[in-house]
Design an enzyme around this catalytic site. Structure first.
Site, PDB file in Angstrom:
ATOM      1  N   ARG A 206      43.926  56.542  50.040  1.00 20.34           N
ATOM      2  CA  ARG A 206      43.263  55.265  50.344  1.00 20.34           C
ATOM      3  C   ARG A 206      41.970  55.594  51.083  1.00 20.34           C
ATOM      4  O   ARG A 206      41.992  55.877  52.293  1.00 20.34           O
ATOM      5  CB  ARG A 206      44.176  54.372  51.198  1.00 20.34           C
TER       6      ARG A 206
ATOM      7  N   GLN B  18      49.033  47.993  43.285  1.00 19.12           N
ATOM      8  CA  GLN B  18      49.377  46.604  43.594  1.00 19.12           C
ATOM      9  C   GLN B  18      49.487  45.776  42.317  1.00 19.12           C
ATOM     10  O   GLN B  18      50.411  44.976  42.151  1.00 19.12           O
ATOM     11  CB  GLN B  18      48.320  45.992  44.513  1.00 19.12           C
TER      12      GLN B  18
ATOM     13  N   ARG C 219      56.422  47.006  44.841  1.00 23.53           N
ATOM     14  CA  ARG C 219      55.582  48.189  45.020  1.00 23.53           C
ATOM     15  C   ARG C 219      56.453  49.443  44.933  1.00 23.53           C
ATOM     16  O   ARG C 219      56.084  50.428  44.303  1.00 23.53           O
ATOM     17  CB  ARG C 219      54.855  48.149  46.381  1.00 23.53           C
TER      18      ARG C 219
ATOM     19  N   CYS D 263      48.983  39.985  47.832  1.00 23.43           N
ATOM     20  CA  CYS D 263      49.378  41.391  48.026  1.00 23.43           C
ATOM     21  C   CYS D 263      49.780  41.681  49.470  1.00 23.43           C
ATOM     22  O   CYS D 263      50.427  42.675  49.737  1.00 23.43           O
ATOM     23  CB  CYS D 263      48.252  42.305  47.588  1.00 23.43           C
TER      24      CYS D 263
ATOM     25  N   HIS E 160      42.805  48.266  43.018  1.00 23.78           N
ATOM     26  CA  HIS E 160      44.099  48.515  43.659  1.00 23.78           C
ATOM     27  C   HIS E 160      45.167  48.568  42.557  1.00 23.78           C
ATOM     28  O   HIS E 160      45.997  47.664  42.424  1.00 23.78           O
ATOM     29  CB  HIS E 160      44.400  47.394  44.653  1.00 23.78           C
TER      30      HIS E 160
ATOM     31  N   ASP F 270      43.678  36.765  47.767  1.00 24.63           N
ATOM     32  CA  ASP F 270      43.633  37.919  48.669  1.00 24.63           C
ATOM     33  C   ASP F 270      42.765  37.516  49.864  1.00 24.63           C
ATOM     34  O   ASP F 270      42.099  36.464  49.828  1.00 24.63           O
ATOM     35  CB  ASP F 270      43.040  39.128  47.929  1.00 24.63           C
TER      36      ASP F 270
HETATM   37  N1   CP Z   1      49.075  45.294  49.716  1.00 17.89           N
HETATM   38  C1   CP Z   1      48.861  46.464  50.347  1.00 17.89           C
HETATM   39  O1   CP Z   1      48.260  47.400  49.787  1.00 17.89           O
HETATM   40  O2   CP Z   1      49.404  46.530  51.580  1.00 17.89           O
HETATM   41  P1   CP Z   1      49.041  47.644  52.675  1.00 17.89           P
HETATM   42  O3   CP Z   1      47.566  47.520  52.953  1.00 17.89           O
HETATM   43  O4   CP Z   1      49.889  47.302  53.861  1.00 17.89           O
HETATM   44  O5   CP Z   1      49.365  48.986  52.100  1.00 17.89           O
END
Ligand code: CP
Length: 317
Positions: free
Chosen positions: A102, A132, A292, A264, A129, A224
């Site tokens: 990330r 997700q 997930r 998400c 993403h 989001d």
């Molecule tokens: N939705 C998601 O990626 O959650 P986090 O940022 O907590 O990993």
């Protein structure tokens, strides 16, 4: 040949297989079946930014299937400062079987992926993403029994990594997609063009609009945060610009009666979603978060096996 998953386009051919395997694994593991498909495998998880779902679901997934995950922070490693993403890629590839990253800078993710000899998975960057969206498509399939022909609507910041990956993931699986957003926040042209090309071949539609009243026939509404990490310096402006794009119960009532609401997470009540919608009867956000785990297990199995289909058959996966 190793495969990187930086975009939904990287799994265009495999999306349905991954989703179906995720659903199967979920049922069978919950019924008590034991799998050791990732025994002896190690996953490095590098986070430049905070995470709950991505970090925990990948780590639990590796453990459930007999593997191991190592949590690292970009800050501790000094990616791009102490050491180049290229050199980190060379070294980690000798220790681990796959890497989740990330990044703050997408260029660091791209450089890591270009030089690693093991698969690199995008754990959320500025543009996309994919993990997700795989979980979301799995959730839609569980709830609606299909993906093909459904209508999906994203409301809010259209130039968001989620909106970009939805445009690709939903069109690749045969859904009609609408992004409802002020013009200033419409998706990056690349994602609009690519998704329209995909939709055109499948005879489906992609609509980008400012009009929130276009949701009457929608099966799924998603949103989001209006202020993602990369735009924290624009917080006040974005809150003002996007204030009339909050998903409220009035918006939900305009869609099909059995519409599902997705987010998400983390959610910001009173900004992109009202709390009564976030945890209301149409909401599937907690199932979405759970998925997930299952869909990423399926993704890891696919990536860490040379010939997924044959080996899945061998192990009766
Ligand atoms: N939705 C998601 O990626 O959650 P986090 O940022 O907590 O990993």
């Amino acid at each position: 040949m190793k495969k990187n998953i930086l975009s939904m386009l990287d799994i265009a051919e495999e999306i349905e297989e991954i989703i179906d395997l995720g659903i199967k694994m979920k049922h069978e593991v919950k019924a008590g079946k034991h799998y050791d498909a990732l025994q002896g495998k190690t996953l490095a998880m590098i986070f430049d930014r905070q995470s709950t779902r991505t970090r925990v679901s990948f780590e639990v997934g590796m453990t459930l299937l007999g593997g191991h995950a190592i949590f690292l922070t970009g800050g501790e490693m000094g990616i791009g400062q102490r050491e180049s993403p290229e050199d980190i890629a060379y070294v980690l590839s000798r220790y681990v079987d796959a890497i989740v990253y990330r990044p703050i800078n997408t260029s660091h993710l791209q450089e890591l992926a270009a030089h690693a000899t093991v698969p690199v998975i995008n754990g959320l960057d500025r543009e996309e993403h994919p993990c997700q969206i795989l979980a979301d498509l799995m959730t839609i399939k569980e709830k609606k029994g299909r993906l093909e022909g459904l209508t999906f609507t994203f409301i809010g910041d259209g130039d968001d990594n989620l909106a970009h990956s939805y445009l690709l993931g939903c069109t690749l699986t045969g859904m009609n997609v609408t992004v409802v957003s002020p013009k200033k926040y419409w998706p990056n042209e690349y994602y609009t063009t690519r998704s329209k090309d995909i939709a055109c071949k499948k005879n489906h539609t992609v609509t980008i609009t400012e009009d929130i009243n276009t949701i009457a026939q929608t099966d799924v509404i998603a949103t989001d945060t209006h202020v993602s990490f990369w735009f924290d310096h624009e917080r006040q402006q974005r809150r003002m610009d996007l204030s009339s794009y909050m998903v409220t119960s009035e918006i939900i009532k305009k869609a099909k009666p059995d519409v599902i609401f997705m987010h998400c997470m983390p959610m910001y009540y009173g900004e992109e979603v009202a709390k009564d919608v976030a945890h209301g009867q149409n909401s599937v956000v907690i199932d979405e978060a759970e998925n997930r785990l299952w869909v990423q297990i399926a993704l890891l199995i696919m990536l860490l096996r040379e010939h997924p289909s044959e080996k899945m058959q061998e192990k009766n996966l």
